[in-house]
Enzyme design. Structure first.
Site, PDB file in Angstrom:
ATOM      1  N   ASP A  32       0.910  -1.518   0.478  1.00 27.05           N
ATOM      2  CA  ASP A  32      -0.140   0.019   0.137  1.00 27.05           C
ATOM      3  C   ASP A  32       0.539   1.174   0.178  1.00 27.05           C
ATOM      4  O   ASP A  32       0.520   1.741   0.825  1.00 27.05           O
ATOM      5  CB  ASP A  32      -1.383   0.100   1.067  1.00 27.05           C
ATOM      6  CG  ASP A  32      -2.119  -1.593   1.899  1.00 27.05           C
ATOM      7  OD1 ASP A  32      -2.109  -1.447   0.753  1.00 27.05           O
ATOM      8  OD2 ASP A  32      -1.507  -1.363   3.025  1.00 27.05           O
ATOM      9  N   GLU A 240     -11.611  -0.299  -2.917  1.00 25.74           N
ATOM     10  CA  GLU A 240     -10.554   0.188  -2.222  1.00 25.74           C
ATOM     11  C   GLU A 240      -9.529   1.338  -2.868  1.00 25.74           C
ATOM     12  O   GLU A 240      -9.548   1.889  -3.827  1.00 25.74           O
ATOM     13  CB  GLU A 240     -10.165  -0.101  -0.854  1.00 25.74           C
ATOM     14  CG  GLU A 240      -9.289  -1.423  -2.007  1.00 25.74           C
ATOM     15  CD  GLU A 240      -8.649  -2.573  -0.809  1.00 25.74           C
ATOM     16  OE1 GLU A 240      -9.249  -2.890   0.688  1.00 25.74           O
ATOM     17  OE2 GLU A 240      -8.176  -3.181  -1.330  1.00 25.74           O
TER      18      GLU A 240
HETATM   19  O1  FUB Z   1      -2.534  -3.557   3.542  1.00 26.53           O
HETATM   20  C1  FUB Z   1      -4.613  -3.561   3.706  1.00 26.53           C
HETATM   21  C2  FUB Z   1      -5.364  -3.385   2.760  1.00 26.53           C
HETATM   22  O2  FUB Z   1      -5.644  -4.399   1.613  1.00 26.53           O
HETATM   23  C3  FUB Z   1      -5.582  -1.820   2.394  1.00 26.53           C
HETATM   24  O3  FUB Z   1      -5.693  -1.275   3.235  1.00 26.53           O
HETATM   25  C4  FUB Z   1      -6.021  -2.163   1.071  1.00 26.53           C
HETATM   26  O4  FUB Z   1      -5.533  -0.978   0.696  1.00 26.53           O
HETATM   27  C5  FUB Z   1      -5.468  -3.180   0.662  1.00 26.53           C
HETATM   28  O5  FUB Z   1      -4.166  -2.997   0.440  1.00 26.53           O
END
Ligand code: FUB
Length: 341
Positions: A32, A240
């Site tokens: 991320d 997301e």
């Molecule tokens: O790393 C945990 C979660 O997985 C992140 O917050 C999301 O965007 C995904 O990458």
């Protein structure tokens, strides 16, 4: 319509650029990546993956991160410096577990680190921690940001000096548990396939960068006809990993899609949108998640992303990578395929 990319300029599959980059960090798992240029250097604010032994489940419990490191590079291709642990869950009074995708911002020489974590009721909130330099360590506020919820904060500094937080993530990220900023309870509620998809959220930041200056608002993502993207449109709707950057006066809102996990983008003429869908920046990578940032450095543009190549495919053990990002003359972004063969 100025912001609409002409269809014939979107690269066809055969024009997708292959890019198999190396992990930037090999002695930790990192994910991320939110990249920024501060003081002329590239700083990366990633999640810190590790194997806590928690089995994989539908809420993402296996993403059981407990602290954050910061990394920096003096130049592209230069040594990647690890600044060590800059924030630990033990030091955040309101947070219990799962420190997910963070971001950082600079204002008037102070640095703000934004991070999601679950509180004592297992509800995701977004916190902020401060430092007087970009490498931390960061000193957390005692409470999460008021009215914050869900995950994946991305703080965009506009060219007029205002700052905006984009946030939200579906499924493990709990965005489906809210309507009009109100918690609806743990019963996940998704709109029907033919209804507008759940939207990412935006809030302008207060002057001190520690709170929202307004109620969070929905960010509308539209199709080529100006209609909202629908829940059933898994190839294009929001999932997301929001990020915003500006190129040639156009705002680019990029994000991971539906259950397909492209990094897609939509464009608009102001930070609130609406944004019109344009295409794919990064095709799905090895591992279940896809999450990125986009930054300009010395006149070139770069995409930071992650994949699970170093762990040979373990979804919760990822590694941060980077590659150049290229625009076409009309402002559309060339699609990248970074799948490791
Ligand atoms: O790393 C945990 C979660 O997985 C992140 O917050 C999301 O965007 C995904 O990458």
């Amino acid at each position: 319509e100025e912001n609409n990319v002409q269809e014939d300029s979107i690269p066809s599959r055969s024009e997708v650029r292959k890019s198999a980059s190396e992990p930037l960090v090999t002695d930790n798992y990192t994910a991320d990546p939110s990249a920024h240029v501060f003081d002329g250097k590239i700083y990366i604010y990633p999640s810190h993956d590790w194997d806590s032994g928690i089995p994989e489940d539908d809420t993402g419990a296996h993403f059981d991160m407990k602290d954050y490191h910061v990394y920096s590079m003096d130049s592209i291709g230069g040594e990647v410096k690890d600044h060590g642990v800059v924030l630990d869950v033990e030091d955040v009074p309101w947070a219990s577990r799962q420190m997910w995708a963070p971001d950082a911002a600079e204002k008037d020489g102070k640095y703000y680190f934004y991070f999601p974590a679950k509180d004592e009721n297992d509800i995701f909130r977004i916190g902020v921690a401060t430092a007087d330099n970009p490498a931390g360590p960061f000193n957390p506020e005692q409470e999460p940001i008021e009215n914050s919820y869900s995950i994946d904060p991305a703080v965009y500094e506009d060219t007029d000096g205002e700052y905006y937080m984009y946030f939200g993530g579906i499924w493990g990220g709990q965005l489906q548990d809210y309507r009009n900023n109100e918690y609806q309870g743990e019963e996940d509620v998704y709109p029907a396939d033919d209804e507008p998809a759940l939207s990412p959220m935006i809030a302008r930041m207060s002057d001190d960068m520690l709170s929202f200056a307004e109620e969070p608002k929905e960010v509308q993502l539209l199709d080529e006809n100006g209609e909202p993207l629908l829940t059933g449109d898994n190839e294009r709707r929001f999932f997301e990993a929001a990020w915003v950057h500006k190129y040639n006066d156009t705002y680019y809102f990029s994000y991971s899609t539906g259950d397909t996990h492209n990094i897609a983008y939509a464009t608009g003429d102001n930070p609130y949108g609406p944004f019109t869908y344009q295409g794919v920046i990064l095709e799905p990578v090895l591992g279940w998640t896809n999450h990125h940032s986009i930054v300009e450095y010395e006149g070139k543009w770069y995409l930071f992303y992650h994949d699970s190549s170093l762990s040979e495919g373990k979804t919760y053990l990822r590694s941060v990578k980077m590659t150049e990002l290229n625009y076409n003359e009309d402002g559309s972004i060339q699609t990248i395929n970074a799948m490791v063969e």
